[in-house]
Design a protein around this motif. Structure first.
Motif, PDB file in Angstrom:
ATOM      1  N   THR A  33       0.857  -1.186   0.000  1.00  0.00           N
ATOM      2  CA  THR A  33       0.000   0.000   0.000  1.00  0.00           C
ATOM      3  C   THR A  33       0.890   1.232   0.000  1.00  0.00           C
ATOM      4  N   ILE A  34       0.578   2.169  -0.895  1.00  0.00           N
ATOM      5  CA  ILE A  34       1.316   3.432  -0.928  1.00  0.00           C
ATOM      6  C   ILE A  34       0.478   4.503  -0.231  1.00  0.00           C
ATOM      7  N   HIS A  35       1.144   5.335   0.545  1.00  0.00           N
ATOM      8  CA  HIS A  35       0.483   6.438   1.254  1.00  0.00           C
ATOM      9  C   HIS A  35       1.112   7.746   0.795  1.00  0.00           C
ATOM     10  N   ARG A  36       0.279   8.701   0.404  1.00  0.00           N
ATOM     11  CA  ARG A  36       0.791  10.037   0.056  1.00  0.00           C
ATOM     12  C   ARG A  36       0.900  10.803   1.360  1.00  0.00           C
ATOM     13  N   ALA A  37       2.031  10.611   2.026  1.00  0.00           N
ATOM     14  CA  ALA A  37       2.241  11.217   3.334  1.00  0.00           C
ATOM     15  C   ALA A  37       3.719  11.120   3.697  1.00  0.00           C
ATOM     16  N   PRO A  38       4.206  12.041   4.521  1.00  0.00           N
ATOM     17  CA  PRO A  38       5.591  11.940   4.989  1.00  0.00           C
ATOM     18  C   PRO A  38       5.723  10.863   6.060  1.00  0.00           C
ATOM     19  N   PHE A  39       6.968  10.457   6.321  1.00  0.00           N
ATOM     20  CA  PHE A  39       7.225   9.456   7.359  1.00  0.00           C
ATOM     21  C   PHE A  39       6.651   9.877   8.706  1.00  0.00           C
ATOM     22  N   SER A  40       6.612  11.173   8.962  1.00  0.00           N
ATOM     23  CA  SER A  40       6.138  11.667  10.257  1.00  0.00           C
ATOM     24  C   SER A  40       4.674  11.330  10.513  1.00  0.00           C
ATOM     25  N   GLN A  41       3.924  10.949   9.472  1.00  0.00           N
ATOM     26  CA  GLN A  41       2.516  10.586   9.639  1.00  0.00           C
ATOM     27  C   GLN A  41       2.288   9.073   9.635  1.00  0.00           C
ATOM     28  N   MET A  42       3.357   8.315   9.766  1.00  0.00           N
ATOM     29  CA  MET A  42       3.256   6.862   9.717  1.00  0.00           C
ATOM     30  C   MET A  42       2.290   6.299  10.758  1.00  0.00           C
ATOM     31  N   LEU A  43       2.408   6.740  11.995  1.00  0.00           N
ATOM     32  CA  LEU A  43       1.530   6.217  13.055  1.00  0.00           C
ATOM     33  C   LEU A  43       0.071   6.566  12.799  1.00  0.00           C
ATOM     34  N   LYS A  44      -0.182   7.725  12.229  1.00  0.00           N
ATOM     35  CA  LYS A  44      -1.552   8.135  11.895  1.00  0.00           C
ATOM     36  C   LYS A  44      -2.179   7.144  10.915  1.00  0.00           C
ATOM     37  N   HIS A  45      -1.393   6.660   9.974  1.00  0.00           N
ATOM     38  CA  HIS A  45      -1.903   5.748   8.951  1.00  0.00           C
ATOM     39  C   HIS A  45      -1.881   4.282   9.387  1.00  0.00           C
ATOM     40  N   LEU A  46      -0.909   3.902  10.216  1.00  0.00           N
ATOM     41  CA  LEU A  46      -0.732   2.492  10.560  1.00  0.00           C
ATOM     42  C   LEU A  46      -1.099   2.135  11.987  1.00  0.00           C
ATOM     43  N   GLY A  47      -1.203   3.108  12.855  1.00  0.00           N
ATOM     44  CA  GLY A  47      -1.454   2.809  14.259  1.00  0.00           C
ATOM     45  C   GLY A  47      -0.215   2.239  14.912  1.00  0.00           C
ATOM     46  N   ASP A  48      -0.397   1.520  16.004  1.00  0.00           N
ATOM     47  CA  ASP A  48       0.752   1.014  16.757  1.00  0.00           C
ATOM     48  C   ASP A  48       0.985  -0.483  16.540  1.00  0.00           C
ATOM     49  N   LYS A  49       0.484  -1.050  15.453  1.00  0.00           N
ATOM     50  CA  LYS A  49       0.628  -2.483  15.206  1.00  0.00           C
ATOM     51  C   LYS A  49       1.782  -2.802  14.254  1.00  0.00           C
ATOM     52  N   VAL A  50       2.737  -1.908  14.154  1.00  0.00           N
ATOM     53  CA  VAL A  50       3.877  -2.098  13.264  1.00  0.00           C
ATOM     54  C   VAL A  50       4.900  -3.010  13.926  1.00  0.00           C
ATOM     55  N   GLN A  51       5.383  -4.001  13.174  1.00  0.00           N
ATOM     56  CA  GLN A  51       6.381  -4.922  13.716  1.00  0.00           C
ATOM     57  C   GLN A  51       7.801  -4.578  13.288  1.00  0.00           C
ATOM     58  N   GLY A  52       7.922  -3.741  12.287  1.00  0.00           N
ATOM     59  CA  GLY A  52       9.243  -3.344  11.828  1.00  0.00           C
ATOM     60  C   GLY A  52       9.146  -2.189  10.857  1.00  0.00           C
ATOM     61  N   VAL A  53      10.229  -1.442  10.739  1.00  0.00           N
ATOM     62  CA  VAL A  53      10.255  -0.287   9.847  1.00  0.00           C
ATOM     63  C   VAL A  53      11.585  -0.288   9.098  1.00  0.00           C
ATOM     64  N   LEU A  54      11.512  -0.062   7.805  1.00  0.00           N
ATOM     65  CA  LEU A  54      12.683   0.138   6.973  1.00  0.00           C
ATOM     66  C   LEU A  54      12.497   1.475   6.278  1.00  0.00           C
ATOM     67  N   LEU A  55      13.411   2.409   6.507  1.00  0.00           N
ATOM     68  CA  LEU A  55      13.302   3.735   5.917  1.00  0.00           C
ATOM     69  C   LEU A  55      14.338   3.908   4.803  1.00  0.00           C
ATOM     70  N   ASP A  56      13.879   4.339   3.661  1.00  0.00           N
ATOM     71  CA  ASP A  56      14.760   4.739   2.566  1.00  0.00           C
ATOM     72  C   ASP A  56      14.594   6.245   2.450  1.00  0.00           C
TER      73      ASP A  56
END
Length: 118
Positions: A33-56
């Motif tokens: 899924t692509i989100h038109r949003a900056p990394f700073s809005q990640m939690l807004k879109h995904l909530g707290d159920k993230v198991q890992g993050v890879l940033l490019d």
């Protein structure tokens, strides 16, 4: 490790060309899924159920070679915005508006030029 069949991969970007590339990936793989949003809005879109993050977080070749002013040897407007739909000012507008003191302060703060003199 490869993404498993029940895994999800989310992309975040503000660059329109990257968003379009992400939409093509969405068509190829339903786990993406692509989100038109900056990394700073990640939690807004995904909530707290993230198991890992890879940033490019680097700049991409299309951004450098796309004629938006990121490289002085490539013809194009002096824009330098990642999100060209953003209403913020372009690099050219900033250069025309800013005083010598503002430019010196920007070079010192963001360009590694110490000390920058107006």
């Amino acid at each position: 490790k490869a993404l498993g069949p029940s895994g999800r991969l989310h992309g975040f970007d503000v660059d329109e060309e990257a968003i379009e590339a992400g939409k093509q990936l969405e068509k190829q793989d339903s786990r993406f899924t692509i989100h038109r949003a900056p990394f700073s809005q990640m939690l807004k879109h995904l909530g707290d159920k993230v198991q890992g993050v890879l940033l490019d977080v680097g700049i991409s070749s299309p951004q450098l070679d796309g004629g938006r002013g990121f490289r002085p040897e490539v013809e194009g407007p002096v824009d330098m915005r990642f999100d060209a739909s953003d209403a913020s000012e372009t690099a050219l507008q900033y250069l025309v508006r800013a005083s010598r003191q503002e430019l010196a302060a920007a070079l010192e703060a963001f360009g590694g030029e110490r000390p920058a003199h107006a």
